[in-house]
Design a protein around this motif. Sequence first.
Motif, PDB file in Angstrom:
ATOM      1  N   GLU A 209       0.817  -1.213   0.000  1.00 25.98           N
ATOM      2  CA  GLU A 209       0.000   0.000   0.000  1.00 25.98           C
ATOM      3  C   GLU A 209       0.855   1.269   0.000  1.00 25.98           C
ATOM      4  N   GLU A 210       2.052   1.184   0.553  1.00 32.33           N
ATOM      5  CA  GLU A 210       2.900   2.371   0.722  1.00 32.33           C
ATOM      6  C   GLU A 210       3.797   2.673  -0.487  1.00 32.33           C
ATOM      7  N   VAL A 211       3.741   1.866  -1.531  1.00 33.90           N
ATOM      8  CA  VAL A 211       4.646   2.089  -2.672  1.00 33.90           C
ATOM      9  C   VAL A 211       4.244   3.357  -3.429  1.00 33.90           C
ATOM     10  N   ASP A 212       5.199   3.925  -4.135  1.00 28.21           N
ATOM     11  CA  ASP A 212       4.934   5.126  -4.944  1.00 28.21           C
ATOM     12  C   ASP A 212       4.122   4.747  -6.181  1.00 28.21           C
ATOM     13  N   THR A 213       3.141   5.610  -6.515  1.00 29.21           N
ATOM     14  CA  THR A 213       2.279   5.360  -7.680  1.00 29.21           C
ATOM     15  C   THR A 213       2.215   6.615  -8.551  1.00 29.21           C
ATOM     16  N   ASP A 214       1.721   6.447  -9.794  1.00 30.24           N
ATOM     17  CA  ASP A 214       1.516   7.599 -10.675  1.00 30.24           C
ATOM     18  C   ASP A 214       0.123   8.172 -10.461  1.00 30.24           C
ATOM     19  N   GLU A 215      -0.311   9.060 -11.361  1.00 28.54           N
ATOM     20  CA  GLU A 215      -1.620   9.703 -11.176  1.00 28.54           C
ATOM     21  C   GLU A 215      -2.792   8.733 -11.356  1.00 28.54           C
ATOM     22  N   HIS A 216      -2.528   7.579 -11.975  1.00 31.27           N
ATOM     23  CA  HIS A 216      -3.574   6.560 -12.130  1.00 31.27           C
ATOM     24  C   HIS A 216      -3.439   5.452 -11.075  1.00 31.27           C
ATOM     25  N   TYR A 217      -2.670   5.712 -10.043  1.00 34.04           N
ATOM     26  CA  TYR A 217      -2.477   4.782  -8.921  1.00 34.04           C
ATOM     27  C   TYR A 217      -1.783   3.492  -9.338  1.00 34.04           C
ATOM     28  N   ARG A 218      -1.001   3.564 -10.409  1.00 30.71           N
ATOM     29  CA  ARG A 218      -0.213   2.416 -10.832  1.00 30.71           C
ATOM     30  C   ARG A 218       1.160   2.474 -10.172  1.00 30.71           C
ATOM     31  N   PRO A 219       1.612   1.373  -9.560  1.00 31.43           N
ATOM     32  CA  PRO A 219       2.917   1.385  -8.897  1.00 31.43           C
ATOM     33  C   PRO A 219       4.040   1.707  -9.883  1.00 31.43           C
ATOM     34  N   LYS A 220       4.964   2.556  -9.434  1.00 28.54           N
ATOM     35  CA  LYS A 220       6.091   2.906 -10.287  1.00 28.54           C
ATOM     36  C   LYS A 220       7.096   1.758 -10.394  1.00 28.54           C
ATOM     37  N   SER A 221       7.177   0.951  -9.338  1.00 33.03           N
ATOM     38  CA  SER A 221       8.017  -0.250  -9.370  1.00 33.03           C
ATOM     39  C   SER A 221       7.100  -1.465  -9.398  1.00 33.03           C
ATOM     40  N   PRO A 222       7.361  -2.439 -10.269  1.00 31.87           N
ATOM     41  CA  PRO A 222       6.457  -3.597 -10.400  1.00 31.87           C
ATOM     42  C   PRO A 222       6.372  -4.419  -9.117  1.00 31.87           C
ATOM     43  N   ILE A 223       5.134  -4.784  -8.774  1.00 30.06           N
ATOM     44  CA  ILE A 223       4.864  -5.682  -7.647  1.00 30.06           C
ATOM     45  C   ILE A 223       3.970  -6.782  -8.190  1.00 30.06           C
ATOM     46  N   GLU A 224       4.320  -8.011  -7.955  1.00 27.14           N
ATOM     47  CA  GLU A 224       3.547  -9.093  -8.555  1.00 27.14           C
ATOM     48  C   GLU A 224       3.314 -10.243  -7.590  1.00 27.14           C
ATOM     49  N   ILE A 225       2.357 -11.076  -7.985  1.00 27.90           N
ATOM     50  CA  ILE A 225       2.089 -12.334  -7.276  1.00 27.90           C
ATOM     51  C   ILE A 225       2.966 -13.405  -7.920  1.00 27.90           C
ATOM     52  N   VAL A 226       3.903 -13.907  -7.161  1.00 25.78           N
ATOM     53  CA  VAL A 226       4.809 -14.936  -7.685  1.00 25.78           C
ATOM     54  C   VAL A 226       4.071 -16.253  -7.868  1.00 25.78           C
ATOM     55  N   ASN A 227       3.259 -16.592  -6.862  1.00 20.10           N
ATOM     56  CA  ASN A 227       2.500 -17.864  -6.920  1.00 20.10           C
ATOM     57  C   ASN A 227       1.437 -17.830  -5.826  1.00 20.10           C
ATOM     58  N   VAL A 228       0.434 -18.701  -5.974  1.00 24.61           N
ATOM     59  CA  VAL A 228      -0.592 -18.881  -4.934  1.00 24.61           C
ATOM     60  C   VAL A 228      -0.650 -20.353  -4.572  1.00 24.61           C
ATOM     61  N   THR A 229      -0.498 -20.669  -3.289  1.00 24.66           N
ATOM     62  CA  THR A 229      -0.537 -22.048  -2.809  1.00 24.66           C
ATOM     63  C   THR A 229      -1.796 -22.280  -1.986  1.00 24.66           C
ATOM     64  N   LEU A 230      -2.519 -23.347  -2.288  1.00 18.76           N
ATOM     65  CA  LEU A 230      -3.749 -23.694  -1.559  1.00 18.76           C
ATOM     66  C   LEU A 230      -3.415 -24.665  -0.433  1.00 18.76           C
ATOM     67  N   LYS A 231      -4.031 -24.442   0.742  1.00 11.52           N
ATOM     68  CA  LYS A 231      -3.748 -25.263   1.907  1.00 11.52           C
ATOM     69  C   LYS A 231      -5.030 -25.662   2.626  1.00 11.52           C
ATOM     70  N   GLN A 232      -4.966 -26.841   3.290  1.00 13.44           N
ATOM     71  CA  GLN A 232      -6.055 -27.263   4.167  1.00 13.44           C
ATOM     72  C   GLN A 232      -5.903 -26.632   5.554  1.00 13.44           C
ATOM     73  N   LYS A 233      -4.661 -26.569   6.000  1.00 16.89           N
ATOM     74  CA  LYS A 233      -4.363 -25.993   7.311  1.00 16.89           C
ATOM     75  C   LYS A 233      -3.164 -25.074   7.196  1.00 16.89           C
ATOM     76  N   VAL A 234      -3.104 -24.116   8.121  1.00 19.08           N
ATOM     77  CA  VAL A 234      -1.939 -23.218   8.171  1.00 19.08           C
ATOM     78  C   VAL A 234      -1.440 -23.129   9.604  1.00 19.08           C
TER      79      VAL A 234
END
Length: 234
Positions: A209-234
Amino acid sequence: MARIKPQALLQQSKKKKGPSRIGVTTIVLYSLVIAGMVLLLLATYRFWSNRSRSRTENQLSGFEVDTAFSDAKKSDVPKYAIFDTSKGLITVQLYKEGSPEVVNEFITLCQKGKFKGMPFHRVIKHFVIQGGNSDKPGSTEDWTLRGKHESQLDTSMKHEAFMLGTSKAKHEKEKFEIFITTAPIPNLNDKLIVFGRVIKGEDVVQEIEEVDTDEHYRPKSPIEIVNVTLKQKV
């Protein structure tokens, strides 16, 4: 020809009219026949009674197996999703009962690897972070901006922060949008379908949430989801 005396005729008549005696052998034979019939009736009753009981037990057993299978099937559904992002891990509890169709779609897309490399392309401080494959400003930005303005005016806590949702607008499965709220949002249900909640990694959400963005609220530095893992328990 000799004449028969009246007394002799009377005695012969009495002998003919008298009842004949039933022998002991006949009585025993009749008794055996009756006893055999009784035993046959008892055996028939026991056979049908046991058969009926066996059918009932089989039906109950089948019901128990079906119930166990159903319970096992339910227990196989993942209850948690762990987002591995470029900023760290975010653990989400999925609300299967509240939004079953969306959760099922989300799980299917996770299993297909659709979220690998998905960017957080819009970050609005004190409102939401949004992940998806569309980078065009449009209706989504319009309602997020309106919601941001409303959230500054509305003090009622209708929805909490760190809720996971997707847009109610019609979308293709390949363009499934991810929203994580970073503040309470009034009238959230008008625009989003909430299907989970962040239970661990709130600090990672706040860091994004704290990253710098442009006027369209797009992050200036790329932030991505590397992967999503599904679990039964955590």
